[in-house]
Motif scaffolding. Structure first.
Motif, PDB file in Angstrom:
ATOM      1  N   THR A 428       0.691  -1.252  -0.210  1.00 50.27           N
ATOM      2  CA  THR A 428       0.053  -0.126  -0.162  1.00 50.27           C
ATOM      3  C   THR A 428       0.939   1.267  -0.008  1.00 50.27           C
ATOM      4  O   THR A 428       1.948   1.448   0.756  1.00 50.27           O
ATOM      5  CB  THR A 428      -0.972   0.033   1.149  1.00 50.27           C
ATOM      6  N   THR A 430       0.639   5.219   0.535  1.00 44.89           N
ATOM      7  CA  THR A 430      -0.455   6.308   1.423  1.00 44.89           C
ATOM      8  C   THR A 430       0.334   7.551   1.428  1.00 44.89           C
ATOM      9  O   THR A 430       1.384   7.895   1.724  1.00 44.89           O
ATOM     10  CB  THR A 430      -0.683   5.652   2.893  1.00 44.89           C
ATOM     11  N   THR A 465      -3.025   3.607  -2.678  1.00 43.17           N
ATOM     12  CA  THR A 465      -3.210   2.888  -3.675  1.00 43.17           C
ATOM     13  C   THR A 465      -2.867   1.424  -3.281  1.00 43.17           C
ATOM     14  O   THR A 465      -2.055   1.309  -2.384  1.00 43.17           O
ATOM     15  CB  THR A 465      -2.206   3.097  -4.970  1.00 43.17           C
ATOM     16  N   ASP A 466      -3.521   0.373  -3.814  1.00 40.77           N
ATOM     17  CA  ASP A 466      -2.996  -1.067  -3.744  1.00 40.77           C
ATOM     18  C   ASP A 466      -3.140  -1.271  -2.128  1.00 40.77           C
ATOM     19  O   ASP A 466      -2.592  -1.798  -1.173  1.00 40.77           O
ATOM     20  CB  ASP A 466      -1.763  -1.487  -3.957  1.00 40.77           C
ATOM     21  N   ASN A 478      -7.225  -1.624  -5.068  1.00 39.31           N
ATOM     22  CA  ASN A 478      -8.067  -0.488  -4.166  1.00 39.31           C
ATOM     23  C   ASN A 478      -7.477   0.595  -4.302  1.00 39.31           C
ATOM     24  O   ASN A 478      -6.679   0.855  -3.267  1.00 39.31           O
ATOM     25  CB  ASN A 478      -8.627  -1.106  -2.727  1.00 39.31           C
ATOM     26  N   ASN A 479      -7.784   1.488  -4.901  1.00 44.06           N
ATOM     27  CA  ASN A 479      -7.093   2.812  -5.452  1.00 44.06           C
ATOM     28  C   ASN A 479      -8.076   3.931  -5.018  1.00 44.06           C
ATOM     29  O   ASN A 479      -9.323   3.908  -5.333  1.00 44.06           O
ATOM     30  CB  ASN A 479      -6.352   3.006  -6.590  1.00 44.06           C
TER      31      ASN A 479
END
Length: 755
Positions: A428, A430, A465-466, A478-479
């Motif tokens: 992820t 962030t 993202t991710d 999952n962005n």
């Protein structure tokens, strides 16, 4: 001409100035010294008193002045003779003797009988006789004995000084040990005997040839050459004491460090290491200071031959840090740490570390009211099992907090903001911007109750993202972005009831009640969690508005926290104190708490703390968490500390914590620990052990024994680790360490290590 009585002092100054001034125009014959004119005579068995303040170096053209009971000046022979309690000085240099003569024709000065040469730093040299010539630069000393800096004591049959600063000694004995009180003539604990030695006062070095170290008068170690700093020598280049040892990976090894004093502001230590099973390894340590900061760096370069578990190839490491003051409010710094592997650090004894952190930052301080920091961070995992794609890189990381002055009501506003960007190659990513606004208002009612009104608002926005989703942390595409706000408000009340207990001190009973309200927050799995993974519910976090340590997870809903605290304070400084409490949430959904956290249900677990200290040298401290329904033990931490007047210290502890999802391996921790230290005079022994009840084996065992006095140090340490590497499920290969260290103070020390 003969002088005596009260008339001698005034005339002596002019006589000696005429007789001796040409002789002292260059470097004086005696070391710099400080001694008042009325100082009591110093005996060889008593060190001179240290001066009240450091004295300035004597002027080289100052006249030599002295006092004596009787003085003769033979004008025909140009000979000055002083007898009886002679005390001569030039500036801060002092010489004492029974008789002192100076021949102006030859430039030879002779001091005989109980000669004392007293130096500015308190060092004293005693001699039977001293003959000085060549403008006091060269001389011969018979029957030399000296009390040097750092308790050093030296004796020699004779000594010759050349160049004004170099002493060549014959048949030398040196030690820094005090004489035995019962038998002053007995050999000291250790002493160094040498056929000859050189004392370089300019270079501040002592060099011995054909030297033998004796312990209690028994010859133990011989060396053809030995060198060490003399007295209060400043930093100097040279070899340091070596370290020997044997390990499973290195075989036999020796480390011979060399210290290089580059200049007054920087230094370098080279640590070449030679082993029978590995190629040579070179370690370095560098330090430098500036007017506005300092830097330190430690590094190494080597080559691992390797085996089934350790890869072969070039390896090394660097640990470094820097700190710099920019102005009165701001400073900057960096930490840069990298290594080839954890195995490399362990094999070459640079300290086993599983993870290395590096950062560069600047931060500002404004008293206790404001603080700011901007930094960037990188991390390195050193174990083969580490998934490097999930290790984050952080930057920038921006934090600021500010506390307002107390307002008219007595309350205080606080504000902080914490913003960062986190990047991973396979996890992820962030970016977060967040701020928190808080307010605290304490008040006291007429009955003595203490009321506290608190409010806290959190606002955060995310881009990611991710995003890794619970429960299996599987990565999906999952962005997106998210924004979230939370507000918490609380009113707390506590009423301390105090009851005097006469000669037994006083007692306190204090009920505590807090009401906290705020909106529901839900599971929050759609928001990245970078700073709130670790969670622990204890008596220390019971009354926190948000019981998560960070901002990415927020506690919601309405709850009531309650506790009862009681204490008994004794006049001798002891006490008995305890607290027990819990919380109750009006809604089932209060936040993303994991199962077993203690607050996943509406009614939380009970948390408790107990401290028993009947006397200042005995303390029992325990913390625990217990189930709400049946009171079963969920977690506990117990410690006992005993510090007896006999210089005995005992510690014992028990720790039980359940398995938590954010730690690997996922298992309970159930351990007991014991430790003890004892001192007898100069001896000190100690031991410590930790045992894992869950897997029925020790975790670590250590033991040590040491002896230290004014001149000698001996230390032995044993360490046995049983910890397992989760990646291989095997014991660490180098899990036993045996260390020995022997130190002769003012000379050096030597170490031996076995693994």
């Amino acid at each position: 001409m003969r002088l005596a009585g009260t008339r001698r002092a005034a005339l002596l100054a002019s006589l000696v100035a005429l007789a001796a001034a040409p002789a002292v125009a260059q470097q004086g014959a005696l070391p710099p010294i400080v001694a008042p004119r009325d100082i009591a005579p110093v005996r060889p068995d008593q060190p001179a008193a240290a001066p009240a303040a450091p004295a300035a170096a004597p002027a080289q053209d100052a006249p030599v002045t002295f006092t004596a009971e009787e003085v003769e000046y033979d004008q025909n022979r140009a000979l000055v003779t002083a007898r009886g309690r002679v005390e001569a000085w030039q500036g801060n240099r002092v010489v004492r003797a029974d008789e002192f003569t100076y021949d102006r024709n030859t430039g030879v000065a002779t001091a005989r009988g109980n000669v004392q040469l007293i130096e500015a730093d308190g060092q004293v040299i005693f001699a039977d006789s001293v003959v000085l010539e060549n403008q006091f630069r060269d001389g011969v000393i018979e029957g030399l004995r000296g009390l040097l800096a750092q308790n050093g004591r030296v004796a020699a049959n004779s000594a010759r000084r050349t160049g004004g600063s170099v002493f060549d000694l014959s048949r030398v004995v040196y030690s820094s040990c005090n004489a035995c009180e019962d038998d002053p003539l007995a050999p000291p604990l250790w002493q160094l005997r040498a056929r000859s030695a050189t004392l370089d006062q300019t270079g501040r070095q002592a060099r011995y040839r054909d030297a033998v170290v004796e312990f209690a008068g028994i010859p133990t170690f011989w060396t053809p050459y030995l060198q060490h700093p003399a007295g209060d020598a400043p930093r100097q280049s040279g070899f340091l004491s070596p370290t020997f040892g044997i390990t499973n990976f290195l075989g036999g090894f020796v480390e011979t460090p060399y210290y290089w004093a580059i200049d007054p502001s920087q230094e370098l230590v080279l640590r070449p290491q030679f082993a029978t099973r590995q190629v040579p390894n070179l370690g370095l340590e560098y330090r430098r200071r500036f007017n506005f900061g300092e830097i330190e760096a430690e590094g190494s370069l080597g080559y691992l031959n390797g085996d089934e578990e350790t890869p072969e190839g070039v390896a090394g490491h660097i640990f470094s840090r820097g700190r710099f003051s920019l102005d009165e409010n701001w400073r900057a710094g960096f930490d840069f740490n990298r290594a080839s592997s954890e195995d490399y650090l362990r094999i070459y004894r640079y300290g086993a570390r599983r993870r290395l952190d590096s950062s560069v930052y600047t931060e500002g301080f404004w008293g206790t009211d404001a603080y700011a920091r901007v930094d960037a961070r990188i991390f390195q995992g050193l174990r083969p099992s580490d998934n490097t794609s999930l290790i984050p890189t952080v930057g920038p990381n921006i934090y600021l907090d500010w506390r307002a002055p107390v307002d008219a009501l007595g309350g205080t506003f606080t504000f902080d903001t914490w913003n960062f960007a986190v990047f991973r190659s396979g996890g992820t990513n962030t970016q977060r911007g967040a701020f928190r606004l808080g307010y605290d208002l304490p008040m006291t009612d007429r009955l003595g109750g203490v009321w506290t009104f608190r409010a806290q608002t959190d606002v955060a926005s995310y881009a990611f993202t991710d995003l890794a989703l619970a429960p299996n942390n599987s990565t999906t595409a999952n962005n997106g972005t998210a924004a979230r706000a939370n507000i918490r408000a609380a009113i707390a009340w506590r009423m301390p009831f105090v009851r005097p207990a006469g000669a037994y001190g006083h007692q306190v009973i204090e009920p505590i009640l807090q009401f906290v309200g705020g909106p529901l927050t839900g599971s929050q799995s759609s928001v990245p969690n970078e700073d709130s993974i670790d969670f622990e519910f204890t008596d220390a976090t019971l009354f926190n508005l948000n019981r998560f340590y960070g901002r990415d997870r927020q506690e919601g809903g309405t709850r009531v926290d309650y506790a009862l605290r009681a204490a008994w304070y004794f006049p001798n400084g002891g006490l008995v104190e305890g607290l027990a409490g819990a919380s109750y949430r009006t809604q089932q959904d209060g936040g993303p708490f994991y199962a077993g956290s203690g607050v996943e249900n509406r009614a939380s677990d009970y948390v408790a703390r107990a401290r028993v200290m009947p006397v200042p040298w005995l303390e029992f401290l325990g913390r625990g968490r217990f189930g709400q329904e049946n009171g079963d033990l969920r977690a506990t931490d117990l410690t006992t500390n005993i510090s007896l007047p006999s210089r005995t210290t005992l510690t014992a502890g028990y720790l039980y914590t359940p398995a938590v999802p954010y730690l690997t391996p996922f298992q309970d921790r159930n351990e007991v620990a014991f430790g003890a230290t004892q001192q007898w005079g100069n001896w000190r022994i100690g031991g410590f052990a930790r045992y894992d009840i869950e897997i029925n084996r020790p975790v670590v065992v250590t033991a040590s024994v040491a002896y230290e006095d004014e001149c000698f140090l001996f230390e032995a340490r044993f360490l046995k680790r049983f910890a397992e590497d989760p990646s291989t499920n095997n014991l660490y290969p180098a899990n036993t360490v045996l260390l020995f260290r022997i130190g002769l103070k003012t000379i050096g020390d030597v170490g031996f290590r076995a693994i």
